[in-house]
Write a protein that holds these residues in place. Structure first.
Motif, PDB file in Angstrom:
ATOM      1  N   ALA A 222       0.836  -1.206   0.000  1.00  0.00           N
ATOM      2  CA  ALA A 222       0.000   0.000   0.000  1.00  0.00           C
ATOM      3  C   ALA A 222       0.867   1.252   0.000  1.00  0.00           C
ATOM      4  CB  ALA A 222      -0.923  -0.011   1.212  1.00  0.00           C
ATOM      5  N   ARG A 223       1.950   1.192   0.729  1.00  0.00           N
ATOM      6  CA  ARG A 223       2.852   2.337   0.826  1.00  0.00           C
ATOM      7  C   ARG A 223       3.650   2.514  -0.472  1.00  0.00           C
ATOM      8  NH1 ARG A 223       5.610   0.460   4.647  1.00  0.00           N
ATOM      9  NH2 ARG A 223       4.612   1.481   6.430  1.00  0.00           N
ATOM     10  N   ASP A 224       4.212   1.409  -0.979  1.00  0.00           N
ATOM     11  CA  ASP A 224       5.127   1.499  -2.113  1.00  0.00           C
ATOM     12  C   ASP A 224       4.407   1.721  -3.439  1.00  0.00           C
ATOM     13  OD1 ASP A 224       7.079   1.005  -0.251  1.00  0.00           O
ATOM     14  OD2 ASP A 224       7.303  -1.112  -0.760  1.00  0.00           O
ATOM     15  N   VAL A 225       3.262   1.069  -3.628  1.00  0.00           N
ATOM     16  CA  VAL A 225       2.571   1.126  -4.918  1.00  0.00           C
ATOM     17  C   VAL A 225       1.587   2.284  -4.982  1.00  0.00           C
ATOM     18  CG1 VAL A 225       1.028  -0.118  -6.491  1.00  0.00           C
ATOM     19  CG2 VAL A 225       2.844  -1.350  -5.275  1.00  0.00           C
ATOM     20  N   LEU A 226       0.850   2.505  -3.893  1.00  0.00           N
ATOM     21  CA  LEU A 226      -0.208   3.513  -3.907  1.00  0.00           C
ATOM     22  C   LEU A 226       0.166   4.798  -3.177  1.00  0.00           C
ATOM     23  CD1 LEU A 226      -3.278   1.174  -3.286  1.00  0.00           C
ATOM     24  CD2 LEU A 226      -2.543   2.183  -5.449  1.00  0.00           C
ATOM     25  N   GLY A 227       1.355   4.817  -2.575  1.00  0.00           N
ATOM     26  CA  GLY A 227       1.781   6.034  -1.901  1.00  0.00           C
ATOM     27  C   GLY A 227       1.062   6.323  -0.604  1.00  0.00           C
ATOM     28  N   MET A 228       0.548   5.289   0.050  1.00  0.00           N
ATOM     29  CA  MET A 228      -0.153   5.479   1.325  1.00  0.00           C
ATOM     30  C   MET A 228       0.831   5.843   2.442  1.00  0.00           C
ATOM     31  SD  MET A 228      -3.472   4.746   1.009  1.00  0.00           S
ATOM     32  CE  MET A 228      -4.665   3.744   0.100  1.00  0.00           C
ATOM     33  N   ARG A 229       0.386   6.687   3.344  1.00  0.00           N
ATOM     34  CA  ARG A 229       1.132   6.957   4.571  1.00  0.00           C
ATOM     35  C   ARG A 229       0.504   6.089   5.662  1.00  0.00           C
ATOM     36  NH1 ARG A 229       0.299  11.951   4.927  1.00  0.00           N
ATOM     37  NH2 ARG A 229       2.251  12.708   4.014  1.00  0.00           N
ATOM     38  N   VAL A 230       1.309   5.312   6.365  1.00  0.00           N
ATOM     39  CA  VAL A 230       0.805   4.351   7.339  1.00  0.00           C
ATOM     40  C   VAL A 230       1.323   4.710   8.726  1.00  0.00           C
ATOM     41  CG1 VAL A 230       0.694   1.916   7.990  1.00  0.00           C
ATOM     42  CG2 VAL A 230       0.780   2.565   5.562  1.00  0.00           C
ATOM     43  N   GLU A 231       0.382   4.883   9.663  1.00  0.00           N
ATOM     44  CA  GLU A 231       0.738   5.208  11.049  1.00  0.00           C
ATOM     45  C   GLU A 231       0.087   4.191  11.981  1.00  0.00           C
ATOM     46  OE1 GLU A 231      -0.806   9.087  11.532  1.00  0.00           O
ATOM     47  OE2 GLU A 231       0.647  10.053  10.211  1.00  0.00           O
ATOM     48  N   PRO A 232       0.868   3.567  12.867  1.00  0.00           N
ATOM     49  CA  PRO A 232       0.299   2.554  13.765  1.00  0.00           C
ATOM     50  C   PRO A 232      -0.693   3.154  14.755  1.00  0.00           C
ATOM     51  CG  PRO A 232       2.555   3.078  14.400  1.00  0.00           C
ATOM     52  CD  PRO A 232       2.310   3.777  13.098  1.00  0.00           C
ATOM     53  N   VAL A 233      -1.707   2.377  15.065  1.00  0.00           N
ATOM     54  CA  VAL A 233      -2.706   2.775  16.066  1.00  0.00           C
ATOM     55  C   VAL A 233      -2.620   1.857  17.275  1.00  0.00           C
ATOM     56  CG1 VAL A 233      -5.183   2.951  16.536  1.00  0.00           C
ATOM     57  CG2 VAL A 233      -4.258   3.802  14.379  1.00  0.00           C
ATOM     58  N   GLY A 234      -2.334   0.568  17.036  1.00  0.00           N
ATOM     59  CA  GLY A 234      -2.204  -0.357  18.159  1.00  0.00           C
ATOM     60  C   GLY A 234      -2.204  -1.794  17.693  1.00  0.00           C
ATOM     61  N   VAL A 235      -1.666  -2.706  18.517  1.00  0.00           N
ATOM     62  CA  VAL A 235      -1.680  -4.134  18.214  1.00  0.00           C
ATOM     63  C   VAL A 235      -2.637  -4.889  19.127  1.00  0.00           C
ATOM     64  CG1 VAL A 235       0.616  -4.239  17.214  1.00  0.00           C
ATOM     65  CG2 VAL A 235       0.362  -4.451  19.673  1.00  0.00           C
ATOM     66  N   ALA A 236      -2.931  -4.343  20.283  1.00  0.00           N
ATOM     67  CA  ALA A 236      -3.980  -4.894  21.139  1.00  0.00           C
ATOM     68  C   ALA A 236      -5.274  -4.206  20.721  1.00  0.00           C
ATOM     69  CB  ALA A 236      -3.680  -4.632  22.610  1.00  0.00           C
ATOM     70  N   LEU A 237      -6.216  -4.997  20.200  1.00  0.00           N
ATOM     71  CA  LEU A 237      -7.424  -4.406  19.636  1.00  0.00           C
ATOM     72  C   LEU A 237      -8.409  -4.049  20.749  1.00  0.00           C
ATOM     73  CD1 LEU A 237      -7.924  -6.607  16.439  1.00  0.00           C
ATOM     74  CD2 LEU A 237      -6.692  -4.450  16.723  1.00  0.00           C
ATOM     75  N   ASP A 238      -8.079  -2.992  21.451  1.00  0.00           N
ATOM     76  CA  ASP A 238      -8.967  -2.476  22.496  1.00  0.00           C
ATOM     77  C   ASP A 238     -10.067  -1.673  21.813  1.00  0.00           C
ATOM     78  OD1 ASP A 238      -9.497   0.152  24.328  1.00  0.00           O
ATOM     79  OD2 ASP A 238      -9.317  -1.678  25.515  1.00  0.00           O
ATOM     80  N   SER A 239     -11.303  -2.145  21.901  1.00  0.00           N
ATOM     81  CA  SER A 239     -12.387  -1.538  21.128  1.00  0.00           C
ATOM     82  C   SER A 239     -12.647  -0.093  21.531  1.00  0.00           C
ATOM     83  CB  SER A 239     -13.664  -2.366  21.267  1.00  0.00           C
ATOM     84  OG  SER A 239     -14.078  -2.423  22.624  1.00  0.00           O
ATOM     85  N   ALA A 240     -12.511   0.226  22.820  1.00  0.00           N
ATOM     86  CA  ALA A 240     -12.747   1.608  23.254  1.00  0.00           C
ATOM     87  C   ALA A 240     -11.720   2.547  22.613  1.00  0.00           C
ATOM     88  CB  ALA A 240     -12.681   1.692  24.773  1.00  0.00           C
ATOM     89  N   HIS A 241     -10.462   2.107  22.580  1.00  0.00           N
ATOM     90  CA  HIS A 241      -9.415   2.912  21.958  1.00  0.00           C
ATOM     91  C   HIS A 241      -9.671   3.067  20.459  1.00  0.00           C
ATOM     92  CE1 HIS A 241      -5.510   4.492  20.906  1.00  0.00           C
ATOM     93  NE2 HIS A 241      -5.232   3.427  20.153  1.00  0.00           N
ATOM     94  N   LEU A 242     -10.085   1.973  19.800  1.00  0.00           N
ATOM     95  CA  LEU A 242     -10.341   2.028  18.365  1.00  0.00           C
ATOM     96  C   LEU A 242     -11.533   2.923  18.051  1.00  0.00           C
ATOM     97  CD1 LEU A 242      -9.719  -1.686  17.317  1.00  0.00           C
ATOM     98  CD2 LEU A 242      -8.190   0.267  17.059  1.00  0.00           C
ATOM     99  N   ARG A 243     -12.538   2.886  18.891  1.00  0.00           N
ATOM    100  CA  ARG A 243     -13.686   3.774  18.671  1.00  0.00           C
ATOM    101  C   ARG A 243     -13.270   5.223  18.791  1.00  0.00           C
ATOM    102  NH1 ARG A 243     -17.216   3.620  22.336  1.00  0.00           N
ATOM    103  NH2 ARG A 243     -16.611   1.877  23.693  1.00  0.00           N
ATOM    104  N   ASP A 244     -12.391   5.514  19.714  1.00  0.00           N
ATOM    105  CA  ASP A 244     -11.884   6.887  19.846  1.00  0.00           C
ATOM    106  C   ASP A 244     -11.117   7.298  18.583  1.00  0.00           C
ATOM    107  OD1 ASP A 244     -12.957   7.201  22.343  1.00  0.00           O
ATOM    108  OD2 ASP A 244     -11.103   6.710  23.422  1.00  0.00           O
ATOM    109  N   GLU A 245     -10.276   6.406  18.100  1.00  0.00           N
ATOM    110  CA  GLU A 245      -9.506   6.695  16.894  1.00  0.00           C
ATOM    111  C   GLU A 245     -10.410   6.876  15.677  1.00  0.00           C
ATOM    112  OE1 GLU A 245      -6.342   7.251  16.385  1.00  0.00           O
ATOM    113  OE2 GLU A 245      -5.629   6.903  18.430  1.00  0.00           O
ATOM    114  N   ALA A 246     -11.489   6.091  15.625  1.00  0.00           N
ATOM    115  CA  ALA A 246     -12.401   6.143  14.489  1.00  0.00           C
ATOM    116  C   ALA A 246     -13.210   7.433  14.437  1.00  0.00           C
ATOM    117  CB  ALA A 246     -13.341   4.939  14.513  1.00  0.00           C
ATOM    118  N   GLU A 247     -13.166   8.211  15.494  1.00  0.00           N
ATOM    119  CA  GLU A 247     -13.880   9.494  15.501  1.00  0.00           C
ATOM    120  C   GLU A 247     -13.314  10.451  14.458  1.00  0.00           C
ATOM    121  OE1 GLU A 247     -16.390  10.511  17.386  1.00  0.00           O
ATOM    122  OE2 GLU A 247     -16.590   8.887  18.847  1.00  0.00           O
TER     123      GLU A 247
END
Length: 407
Positions: free
Chosen positions: A79-104
């Protein structure tokens, strides 16, 4: 009465609904499909097809074994090399409350176990054959959340089709958890279109170096074929290669090489049916036949020949007395076979020569001899069946040979 909040909610959902119909999901795996949604939303319908520009062969995986299935990291790098996407980590433990905050603040690319996702048919499975990392988008849309999943597959538990699932916060908490991966993918300035000529040349280099990896992969596959994990891995490997080969053909579009690639795709699809049948029979106690590995090897080596030939065709084509080589070949074929002007006009680069009236191996030899005589170009000595099948193949054959002598 429509409030500003309601309008925002409707708009947020409809943008994904408008993107999904343009996704060629049948040619994507469950990690690429979500990248495809983001790419088309940012760059326009069809942008995701560039993911198919690279033709893969078995490579070393994280365990040091030769394998086919791409890792999550490889798909993110793509995704980064072919489409030029910028990728930033959000987390590896899928804490739903944290992900909902990020999805805002925008969609989150999430990878989780397919068997754990309620909207997929795998959730109805009573037995898990293997781990299956699966991607989707999560975004806050108005009062609820949107799960965007562009996956396309038919399974023994039902069908998966591209969809947008609306969920409450509680439903998100129930559906997402455990370990996995979450990143934010954002689009940057659109990368320049990938030139098929360059891609073919690069893929030819990969193909020429692939033989040791193919041999090592086949040895591993043969040794593990009769074990449950061996046949399941083989089925999934063939499935991945089917989709990747199809995506390459779709990316080529109306390029003259597309028919050859799509023909290879059909061969992979036949092997996919063969391997799936062997898998189902293995579940009932019938060991898979070793010929399945032979067929897999034959197809992988056919791929190396195809990529090598297409790479050669990507080289500059010799010019013959001021005329394009393809034009000379077409005119010679018309002369040898006796085509009318209309029949010649209908003779495309990919038209099978064997379907021309009266065409046979003797006329093929006459065509090659006359083209050599009239252009001064000498055909390559390593002619394959594909090189002799159509006009495009003959162009490749002479392009790989000796260029015409200046006169």
């Amino acid at each position: 009465m429509t409030t500003e909040f309601d309008v925002a909610e409707e708009t947020a959902v409809s943008r994904w609904d408008a993107v999904l119909p343009g996704i060629r999901a049948e040619a994507l795996d469950c990690l690429q499909s979500t990248v495809a949604v983001l790419a088309d939303a940012a760059y326009g319908s069809g942008a995701h097809l560039a993911l198919g520009s690279r033709w893969r062969f078995p490579t070393l995986d994280d365990s040091g074994e030769f394998a086919v299935q791409p890792s999550v990291a490889e798909r993110i790098d793509q995704a980064r090399d072919v489409l030029g996407m910028r990728v930033e980590p959000v987390g590896v433990a899928l804490d739903s409350a944290h992900l909902r905050d990020e999805a805002e603040t925008g969609p989150i690319y999430i990878v989780s176990e397919a068997y754990d996702l309620s909207w997929l048919p795998y959730a109805r499975a009573t037995k898990r054959y293997r781990e299956m990392p699966h991607s989707f988008l999560l975004e806050r849309t108005g009062r609820e959340y949107s799960v965007v999943d562009a996956y396309y597959a038919d399974t023994e538990w039902g069908r998966a089709r591209p969809t947008v699932v609306r969920m409450t916060g509680a439903e998100v908490d129930s559906a997402i958890g455990g370990t996995g991966l979450a990143v934010r993918m954002t689009t940057t300035t659109k990368s320049a279109p990938i030139d098929p000529r360059t891609a073919m040349a690069d893929n030819a280099v990969v193909a020429r170096r692939a033989e040791p990896a193919i041999d090592a992969y086949l040895a591993r596959a043969r040794a593990s074929l009769t074990r449950p994990e061996g046949i399941e891995r083989l089925v999934l490997d063939v499935w991945h290669l089917c989709r990747e080969r199809l995506l390459y053909g779709l990316w080529l579009g109306d390029h003259e090489a597309a028919p050859l690639v799509l023909a290879a795709t059909q061969a992979w699809q036949q092997l996919a049916s063969q391997s799936y049948l062997a898998s189902r029979r293995a579940h009932r106690g019938t060991p898979p036949h070793p010929a399945l590995i032979d067929d897999m090897g034959a197809q992988l080596y056919a791929d190396t020949e195809l990529m090598t030939a297409l790479g050669a065709s990507a080289l500059p084509i010799p010019q013959a007395a001021g005329s394009n080589l393809e034009d000379v070949i077409r005119s010679v074929i018309a002369e040898v076979v006796g085509l009318t002007d209309r029949e010649l006009a209908e003779l495309t680069a990919g038209s099978p020569l064997r379907l021309l009236p009266g065409f046979d191996s003797f006329r093929l030899v006459s065509v090659v001899d006359l083209v050599e005589e009239r252009t001064g170009a000498v055909p390559a000595s390593d002619a394959s069946a594909a090189d002799l099948a159509d006009v495009a193949g003959l162009v490749r054959l002479f392009s790989r040979g000796t260029a015409p002598v200046s006169r």
